[in-house]
Design a protein around this motif. Structure first.
Motif, short mmCIF file in Angstrom:
data_model
loop_
_atom_site.label_atom_id
_atom_site.label_comp_id
_atom_site.label_asym_id
_atom_site.label_seq_id
_atom_site.Cartn_x
_atom_site.Cartn_y
_atom_site.Cartn_z
N THR A 18 10.80 25.92 -43.00
CA THR A 18 10.50 25.54 -41.61
C THR A 18 11.66 24.79 -40.98
O THR A 18 12.05 25.05 -39.84
CB THR A 18 9.23 24.69 -41.55
OG1 THR A 18 8.13 25.43 -42.09
CG2 THR A 18 8.91 24.30 -40.11
N SER A 19 12.24 23.87 -41.75
CA SER A 19 13.40 23.12 -41.25
C SER A 19 14.59 24.03 -41.04
O SER A 19 15.39 23.82 -40.13
CB SER A 19 13.76 22.00 -42.24
OG SER A 19 12.70 21.07 -42.37
N LEU A 20 14.71 25.05 -41.90
CA LEU A 20 15.81 26.00 -41.72
C LEU A 20 15.70 26.73 -40.39
O LEU A 20 16.68 26.88 -39.66
CB LEU A 20 15.81 27.02 -42.86
CG LEU A 20 16.37 26.58 -44.22
CD1 LEU A 20 16.22 27.72 -45.22
CD2 LEU A 20 17.82 26.18 -44.10
N TYR A 21 14.49 27.19 -40.06
CA TYR A 21 14.30 27.91 -38.81
C TYR A 21 14.58 27.01 -37.61
O TYR A 21 15.11 27.46 -36.59
CB TYR A 21 12.88 28.48 -38.74
CG TYR A 21 12.70 29.72 -39.57
CD1 TYR A 21 13.09 30.97 -39.09
CD2 TYR A 21 12.15 29.66 -40.85
CE1 TYR A 21 12.93 32.12 -39.86
CE2 TYR A 21 12.00 30.80 -41.62
CZ TYR A 21 12.39 32.03 -41.13
OH TYR A 21 12.24 33.15 -41.89
N GLU A 22 14.22 25.74 -37.74
CA GLU A 22 14.45 24.81 -36.64
C GLU A 22 15.93 24.52 -36.43
O GLU A 22 16.40 24.36 -35.31
CB GLU A 22 13.70 23.51 -36.90
CG GLU A 22 12.18 23.65 -36.83
CD GLU A 22 11.47 22.36 -37.19
OE1 GLU A 22 12.15 21.41 -37.64
OE2 GLU A 22 10.23 22.29 -37.03
N SER A 23 16.69 24.45 -37.55
CA SER A 23 18.09 24.04 -37.45
C SER A 23 19.05 25.22 -37.30
O SER A 23 20.09 25.09 -36.66
CB SER A 23 18.49 23.22 -38.67
OG SER A 23 18.36 24.00 -39.85
N LEU A 24 18.69 26.37 -37.87
CA LEU A 24 19.62 27.51 -37.87
C LEU A 24 19.25 28.60 -36.88
O LEU A 24 20.09 29.45 -36.56
CB LEU A 24 19.69 28.12 -39.28
CG LEU A 24 20.16 27.22 -40.42
CD1 LEU A 24 20.20 28.00 -41.71
CD2 LEU A 24 21.51 26.60 -40.11
N GLY A 25 18.00 28.62 -36.45
CA GLY A 25 17.55 29.72 -35.62
C GLY A 25 16.93 30.81 -36.49
O GLY A 25 17.13 30.86 -37.70
N ASN A 26 16.15 31.68 -35.87
CA ASN A 26 15.37 32.66 -36.62
C ASN A 26 16.22 33.61 -37.46
O ASN A 26 15.93 33.84 -38.64
CB ASN A 26 14.51 33.49 -35.65
CG ASN A 26 13.40 32.66 -35.03
OD1 ASN A 26 13.02 31.63 -35.58
ND2 ASN A 26 12.89 33.11 -33.90
N ALA A 27 17.27 34.17 -36.89
CA ALA A 27 18.04 35.20 -37.59
C ALA A 27 18.74 34.64 -38.83
O ALA A 27 18.63 35.20 -39.93
CB ALA A 27 19.06 35.82 -36.64
N GLU A 28 19.46 33.54 -38.65
CA GLU A 28 20.23 32.98 -39.78
C GLU A 28 19.30 32.42 -40.85
O GLU A 28 19.53 32.59 -42.05
CB GLU A 28 21.17 31.89 -39.27
CG GLU A 28 22.19 31.44 -40.32
CD GLU A 28 23.22 30.50 -39.74
OE1 GLU A 28 24.04 29.98 -40.53
OE2 GLU A 28 23.22 30.28 -38.50
N ALA A 29 18.22 31.74 -40.43
CA ALA A 29 17.28 31.18 -41.39
C ALA A 29 16.59 32.29 -42.19
O ALA A 29 16.42 32.19 -43.41
CB ALA A 29 16.25 30.32 -40.68
#
Length: 311
Positions: A18-29
């Motif tokens: 969840t933190s990845l999606y918040e910090s990196l954006g959907n595609a990169e996460a």
């Protein structure tokens, strides 16, 4: 056509996405998570396991016996640590992996698996802390004798959906074994913590590193029973792990920690933190809530001659 087989069921789950999606954006996460799950699958297959299905940020797999499953778990932890370490994007938060495995009978139907071993393994995964691998006693007993000293008993836990508690063991990382033997030997450094004082409902007890872990919860079988509806049956675990006192949340409602007189509160949701100094652990609600169920702690050292009262 169904068949009943005896095997080791393994569940693995990546947390922190969840933190990845918040910090990196959907595609990169999504790329990082997909790659990580793929790595876990390749490791399992390389050890002779079979991936049954992927489950969001995790997967379920089966092995003929626990030995290759344990080897897979060790390799998975090391690989995810590398992926979320130097090789991950600089602004990316780290992911953690939780693994649980149970050896027993299951029924295989049309490529999927069912049965008690599957259910217990899935529930046991809920009790795993960050970067932990948990096993049952039945699974330990199916391992070669010379491997069993790699595990530490974590008392009995009440798993969701089961009436009887389950005795649980944790796989200790290789790099912690030498440190653990040093801490329990004659050469322990003088500055190392000697014990932890826990105070609950006016009763204070001191635990040395040798008589941990302890379980705090609503169950009468917990080491510290807190009769409050906001507290889970097995709410949190306090243990000696990696040279420090660790608090791990096992609950549905979370565990909160406040150190000393600090206003900042640490919130744990199936996570862990290191206990130091003095403070309070609150179960189910924030310490700021009136009549919140709490347990006080004070980490003790050999040179502590006059411990101060707990807050």
């Amino acid at each position: 056509m169904s068949q009943t087989v005896s095997c080791t069921v393994l569940f693995a789950d990546l947390r922190g996405s969840t933190s990845l999606y918040e910090s990196l954006g959907n595609a990169e996460a999504a790329s990082v998570v997909t790659h990580s799950v793929s790595v876990v699958g390749r490791i399992i297959e390389g050890q002779g396991g079979r991936v049954i299905k992927t489950l969001g940020d995790g997967l379920m797999a089966v092995f003929p016996n626990p030995l290759p499953a344990v080897r897979s778990a060790e390799e998975v932890h090391e690989s995810i640590e590398r992926i979320t370490g130097s090789s991950r994007p600089a602004r990316s938060p780290a992911m953690r992996v939780q693994i649980a495995m149970v050896h027993g009978e299951m029924i295989e139907v049309a490529g999927d698996c069912f049965g008690d071993a599957v259910n217990v393994s899935a529930r046991l995964l809920d009790a795993a802390g960050d970067n932990e691998t948990l096993l049952t006693t039945q699974t330990i007993e199916a391992l070669p004798v010379d491997m069993r000293d790699r595990f530490r008993r974590l008392e009995k836990l009440h798993l969701r959906g089961r009436l009887e508690p389950v005795e649980v063991w944790r796989l200790e990382p290789r790099r912690l074994q030498d440190a653990a033997s040093t801490m329990f030997g004659d050469s322990a450094p003088a500055s190392a913590p000697e014990g932890i004082r826990l105070t609950c409902e006016g009763v204070s007890r001191i635990h040395s590193v040798r008589n941990l872990p302890v379980i705090v919860g609503r169950s009468h079988e917990a080491n510290y029973c807190v009769d409050d509806s906001r507290v889970s049956r097995s709410h949190c675990r306090i243990e000696w792990h990696g040279g420090t006192f660790q608090l791990t949340d096992l609950s549905s409602n979370g565990t909160y920690v406040r150190f000393g007189r600090q206003s900042e509160i640490i919130t744990l949701r199936r996570g862990a933190c290191t206990l130091h100094g003095r403070g309070v652990i609150c179960m189910g609600v924030s310490p700021n809530v009136l009549n919140a169920p709490t347990i006080g702690f004070e980490v003790l050292r050999f040179d502590d001659t006059d411990p101060q009262p707990l807050l």
